[in-house]
Scaffold this motif. Sequence first.
Motif, short mmCIF file in Angstrom:
data_model
loop_
_atom_site.label_atom_id
_atom_site.label_comp_id
_atom_site.label_asym_id
_atom_site.label_seq_id
_atom_site.Cartn_x
_atom_site.Cartn_y
_atom_site.Cartn_z
N GLY A 15 -4.41 -9.13 -6.57
CA GLY A 15 -5.52 -9.20 -5.63
C GLY A 15 -6.40 -10.42 -5.82
O GLY A 15 -6.09 -11.33 -6.59
N TYR A 36 -10.41 -7.58 -3.18
CA TYR A 36 -9.33 -7.05 -2.35
C TYR A 36 -8.13 -6.86 -3.27
O TYR A 36 -7.61 -7.82 -3.83
N ASN A 37 -7.71 -5.62 -3.43
CA ASN A 37 -6.65 -5.31 -4.39
C ASN A 37 -5.31 -5.16 -3.69
O ASN A 37 -5.19 -4.45 -2.70
N SER A 38 -4.32 -5.84 -4.24
CA SER A 38 -2.94 -5.71 -3.79
C SER A 38 -2.08 -5.62 -5.05
O SER A 38 -2.48 -6.11 -6.12
N ASP A 50 0.03 -3.05 -0.01
CA ASP A 50 -1.16 -3.58 0.68
C ASP A 50 -1.32 -5.07 0.43
O ASP A 50 -0.69 -5.66 -0.45
N HIS A 85 -7.28 -5.49 4.50
CA HIS A 85 -6.08 -5.19 3.71
C HIS A 85 -4.80 -5.63 4.40
O HIS A 85 -3.78 -5.82 3.74
N GLY A 164 -5.38 3.30 -1.25
CA GLY A 164 -6.05 2.67 -0.11
C GLY A 164 -7.54 2.54 -0.38
O GLY A 164 -7.97 2.22 -1.48
N ASP A 165 -8.35 2.82 0.64
CA ASP A 165 -9.80 2.68 0.49
C ASP A 165 -10.43 3.82 -0.31
O ASP A 165 -11.57 3.69 -0.77
N THR A 224 -7.85 -0.13 -3.09
CA THR A 224 -7.78 -1.47 -2.49
C THR A 224 -9.06 -2.27 -2.68
O THR A 224 -9.13 -3.44 -2.31
#
Length: 399
Positions: A15, A36-38, A50, A85, A164-165, A224
Amino acid sequence: MHNRNNITDKIFWVGTNDRRTTLFENYWPLPKGVAYNSYVILDEKIAIVDTVEKGTMDEYLDNITEVLDGRKADYLVINHMEPDHSGSIRSLVERYPDMKIVGNKKTFPMLERFYGIKENLLEVKEGDLIDLGKHKLNFYMVPMLHWPETMVTFETTQGILFSGDAFGAFGTLDGGIFDDELDLDYLDEEISRYYSNIVGKYGRPTQNALKKLAGLEIKMICATHGPIWRSHVADIIAKYDKWSQFKTDEGCVIVYSSMYGNTEKMADNIARQLVKKGIKKVRIHDSSKTHPSYIINDIFKYRGVILGSCAYNGDVFPTMETLINELEHMAIKDHVLGVFGSKSWGGGGLKRLNKFAEEIKWETIEATPEALCAPNSADFDACEALAEGMASRLKELYK
């Protein structure tokens, strides 16, 4: 990439931290930034879970390139289509054109309408499995947490929930990515402010999701935004359970709108009387100075809410109008409400607050002080009656 970006030996955080954007969704202040996490899962097959907002995409693509080390991604899992995302999906598709895009039946119409992508789609339904080799991915639908297409991905081998969120937070990840590497006291308000303002309206869908996921042995939560939860998994789930049931503590949030300080005097008087009557947790906000996100966050914490406004153009003050519109739209439940105001002739502020009281359907306190010009001793007596009504009701509820 450095070792601190390893979640496990084969799962990586790729992220980005965003310290430049000042408003999340162009509305919510970001004084501490946002992450923002991926995630990338390296196995016989490679899955990306994501993506990130397009403003930090260059760094993101570099992170992925380094982790993949010449290999190609086989799957891109889309848990949530909101552009913070999904914003890098098109660039990933251009880079890995054979990659299968994993989503549900509500994901793909959004994918096409946002980005024009309609090929290489792999639809998953509730409980479906994708086998990457060592890692197995199961999918669970959590509609309206907080969009209709939202789902979560559970990696069964190591008990990792890509949520997710849900369970997210504002604030960048400064030097660490795990909850036990970061200063959670520093992030505490950003965790609750994220829930109350982004997820808060969706209490029932959150409860439905918690019940659905209760049977999973969750050892780690990879949201995320915000920290990766590994040491405080039970704590963050418990907070979401409490918040989504609109459970609050004994205390009172006073919000006032005041042009020349007269309504503010009433707010201060009410606060003093509340404290004298044993309510220690009192939070006063000037609606012109404090963004609604901070006020709403406090309202999610405390049962009592007292709103006061001067008259302005025959109505309520504009910043108070913004706040009460937010509260109505978010459908926040189960509070005790008091209202007050001031006017110089025709009024309107208190009238609008009384209408809000009818619409929000919270329990209300009978006394509704309204000063003419500056508050006098009779007005302060009425303020004390309002404070007495609120304090006694809160004491009844929390005895």
